[in-house]
Write an enzyme that holds these catalytic residues in place. Structure first.
Site, PDB file in Angstrom:
ATOM      1  N   ARG A   1     -50.096   4.731  39.052  1.00 27.02           N
ATOM      2  CA  ARG A   1     -49.251   5.208  37.958  1.00 27.02           C
ATOM      3  C   ARG A   1     -49.914   6.435  37.325  1.00 27.02           C
ATOM      4  O   ARG A   1     -51.145   6.532  37.239  1.00 27.02           O
ATOM      5  CB  ARG A   1     -49.131   4.087  36.925  1.00 27.02           C
ATOM      6  CG  ARG A   1     -48.215   4.366  35.750  1.00 27.02           C
ATOM      7  CD  ARG A   1     -46.780   4.400  36.148  1.00 27.02           C
ATOM      8  NE  ARG A   1     -45.876   4.235  35.003  1.00 27.02           N
ATOM      9  CZ  ARG A   1     -44.569   4.526  35.071  1.00 27.02           C
ATOM     10  NH1 ARG A   1     -44.040   4.989  36.196  1.00 27.02           N
ATOM     11  NH2 ARG A   1     -43.789   4.334  34.026  1.00 27.02           N
TER      12      ARG A   1
ATOM     13  N   THR B   1     -36.251   7.319  41.662  1.00 23.65           N
ATOM     14  CA  THR B   1     -37.356   6.473  42.123  1.00 23.65           C
ATOM     15  C   THR B   1     -36.964   6.056  43.527  1.00 23.65           C
ATOM     16  O   THR B   1     -35.787   6.082  43.881  1.00 23.65           O
ATOM     17  CB  THR B   1     -37.546   5.235  41.213  1.00 23.65           C
ATOM     18  OG1 THR B   1     -37.861   5.666  39.901  1.00 23.65           O
ATOM     19  CG2 THR B   1     -38.636   4.289  41.703  1.00 23.65           C
TER      20      THR B   1
ATOM     21  N   SER C   1     -41.040  -0.119  35.078  1.00 21.54           N
ATOM     22  CA  SER C   1     -40.252  -1.276  35.530  1.00 21.54           C
ATOM     23  C   SER C   1     -40.361  -1.464  37.043  1.00 21.54           C
ATOM     24  O   SER C   1     -39.739  -2.373  37.600  1.00 21.54           O
ATOM     25  CB  SER C   1     -38.770  -1.076  35.194  1.00 21.54           C
ATOM     26  OG  SER C   1     -38.588  -1.027  33.814  1.00 21.54           O
TER      27      SER C   1
ATOM     28  N   GLY D   1     -34.111   2.414  40.173  1.00 25.62           N
ATOM     29  CA  GLY D   1     -33.034   2.073  39.240  1.00 25.62           C
ATOM     30  C   GLY D   1     -33.460   1.962  37.795  1.00 25.62           C
ATOM     31  O   GLY D   1     -32.751   1.345  37.000  1.00 25.62           O
TER      32      GLY D   1
HETATM   33  N1  GLY Z   1     -39.869   5.706  35.728  1.00 24.84           N
HETATM   34  C1  GLY Z   1     -39.265   4.462  35.945  1.00 24.84           C
HETATM   35  C2  GLY Z   1     -40.237   3.346  35.888  1.00 24.84           C
HETATM   36  O1  GLY Z   1     -41.406   3.542  36.128  1.00 24.84           O
HETATM   37  O2  GLY Z   1     -39.878   2.233  35.604  1.00 24.84           O
END
Ligand code: GLY
EC number: 2.3.2.2
Length: 572
Positions: A107, A384, A456, A476
């Site tokens: 991340r 995504t 998410s 999503g």
């Molecule tokens: N950017 C969407 C997520 O990481 O949930």
């Protein structure tokens, strides 16, 4: 035929057709249906060319991690709206032989100069443009570090070997699919504002690329070649780092070379739970995905969803009630575990789920305001991308990565040919104010230097009796968790084959707004029954794109999501 109508028709056909009976694929661009029995490895991605890259790596003796890393770099070339080297994500890896499941957290992180109110004006109002489309919208990218870590620890091939197909695709080009052309043309207003981005993604005379034309990316090919030759630190400390920081600083960004140099992917234990006879392994914080998948499944497992039936008002009501309770908890308890003590054990405990389940009436909806406060109008994005890979040595990989919005911040790195993420919008710009997905966050997810923003993304591996069984996940935004949940339940509770499980109509409840959001394909009778229980039901566009694999006695089966016309499942 409109995209929605064609999706509804495809779903209907898939629901009615036994997998083994599907002889000729009705969809031309993707390679979706590979039901031949006895296949012993499988790759499922959102792009035919990326699936071919993964399959070829497996065919050449690579393992599932080699293939997953090759796919990650290939998608950065052929699907730049979400495939990336300028973003981040999560990879879950299961090794049956050692009975270990692990995960790589790559991340993005907030730069050292970030601060809690950086996306607020002097009156404390959130400035959405700043967290979404400015140079400060980008977190420090993690993809290159994450891919390299996965390969080094669990792969068998060299970085330059697995990156070679991506470099070839960038250098030689590829024929543009309709979806690629539509995506760029549809985002033109936003993307052409940036001179560097316009130069990369539109023709020299300013016109649009058309389907079937060959698209080449020489600057990206050169960047990938430098990384392949010099290793991942090239991205964080070499020429690529120079280009990245120069671009961001020219746009007024705060990210520095030190931020890039300090970035490290992290290997983490995944969240583990059980559902009926299955073990669930999914992403731990800073993703909320694993915690809430397990939490929701815990709330459901003492009810007979099989008897209630897929798509019945009874099962949709119960699942929605469970979903909204989990999303209410998400707003308060989830954030980067390095900065906030996330109560993972409590949230995923069977006792807590029993408490929550006891609050659910099977007759009547609980208004969301009785669960928690808030008033929001969500912005939606479906970007995504998720892919799944499994090989015959017992290795399986579920990977979800992203730039956040389609094409991220819209800012491309000058001279390096790739787009940057706008993941800073996944922080709570102001606790209590919703982000682009309508998700409310608390102090746990406030902006802090060096912190990872809450996600998410839910790459998930389900095992049965120690064997890899289901590899799944989805894009999503806020709907990732419920899309992934739906696939798991469709397989385990409703006995669907993987293509039906992936194709079946979806629904979603995220606590706020107080509504069940449904796709095309549910019966009006069901909707009326849900409304009579007190639910607000809204029908909106398709949700997610779950590229999934099921492994059972019949072999490896791929489910490629028909919601993306380039989705592709390829077996060996
Ligand atoms: N950017 C969407 C997520 O990481 O949930």
């Amino acid at each position: 035929m409109s995209e929605r109508k064609s999706l509804a028709l495809t779903c209907l056909l898939l629901m009615l057709t036994p997998l083994a009976a599907i002889a000729s694929p009705p969809i031309i661009e993707g390679e979706r249906f590979h039901p031949e029995p006895g296949q012993h490895a499988m790759v499922v991605t959102s792009h035919t060319l990326a699936s071919r890259v993964g399959r070829d790596i497996l065919r050449d003796g690579g393992n599932a991690v080699d293939a997953a890393v090759a796919i990650g770099f290939a998608l950065a070339v052929v699907q730049p709206r979400s495939g990336n080297i300028g973003g981040g994500g999560f990879m879950v890896i299961s090794d049956e032989k050692s009975d270990q499941v692990t995960s790589i957290d790559y991340r993005e992180t907030a730069p050292a100069g970030a601060f809690e109110t950086m996306f607020q004006d002097d009156e404390g109002n959130v400035i959405e443009e700043a967290s979404r489309f400015s140079a400060n919208a980008s977190g420090v990218p993690g993809t290159v570090s994450g891919m390299a870590m996965a390969l080094e620890r669990y792969g068998s091939m060299s970085l330059d070997r697995v990156m070679a197909p991506a470099i070839r695709l960038a250098h030689d080009g590829f024929a543009i699919p309709q979806r690629f052309a539509d995506g760029l043309n549809g985002s033109r207003e936003r993307l052409e504002k940036q001179e560097g981005t316009r130069r990369l993604f539109y023709k020299a005379d300013g016109s649009n690329w058309r389907a079937g034309e060959v698209f080449r990316q020489p600057e990206l090919a050169a960047t990938l070649t430098r990384i392949a030759q010099n290793g991942p630190r090239e991205f964080y400390e070499g020429e690529t780092a120079d280009h990245l920081i120069e671009t961001l600083q020219a746009h007024g960004g705060i990210m520095t070379r030190a931020d890039l140099k300090d970035y490290r992917a992290i290997e983490r234990a995944p969240v583990h739970g059980t559902y009926r006879d299955y073990d669930i392994y999914a992403m731990a914080p800073p993703s909320s995905g694993g915690v809430h998948i397990v939490q929701i499944l815990n709330m459901l497992e003492n009810d007979d969803l099989t008897r209630m039936g897929h798509g019945s008002a009874a099962s949709m009501h119960l699942m929605s009630e469970a979903m909204r309770r989990a999303y209410a908890d998400r707003s308060k308890y989830l954030g980067d575990p390095a900065f906030f003590d996330v109560p993972v054990e409590a949230l995923t405990s069977k006792d807590y789920a029993r408490e929550l389940r006891a609050q659910i009436s099977l007759e009547k909806a609980t208004p969301s305001e009785a669960i928690g406060p808030g008033n929001i109008t969500p912005y939606e994005s479906n970007e995504t991308t998720h892919y799944s890979v499994a090989d015959d040595s017992g290795l399986a990989v579920a990977n979800t990565y992203t730039l956040n919005f389609s094409y991220g911040s819209g800012i491309a790195v000058d001279k390096a040919g790739f787009l940057l993420n706008n993941e800073m919008d996944d922080f709570s710009a102001k606790p209590g104010v919703p982000n682009a997905f309508g998700l409310i966050g608390g102090e746990a997810n406030a902006v802090e230097p060096g912190k990872r923003m809450l996600s998410s993304m839910t790459p998930t591996i389900v095992k049965r009796d120690g064997r890899n069984f289901l590899i799944t996940g989805s894009p999503g935004g806020s709907r990732i968790i419920t899309t992934t949940l739906g696939v798991i339940s469709n397989v385990i509770d409703h006995g669907m084959n993987i293509q039906s499980a992936v194709s079946a109509p979806r629904f979603h409840d995220q606590w706020l707004p107080d509504e069940i959001r449904i796709e095309d394909g549910f019966s009006p009778d069901t909707v009326r029954l849900l409304e009579s229980m007190g639910h607000n039901v809204t029908q909106q566009s398709a949700m997610g794109a779950s590229q999934s694999i099921l492994i059972n006695d019949d072999g490896f089966q791929g489910g490629a999501d028909p919601r993306r016309e380039t989705s592709s499942a390829l077996g060996l």
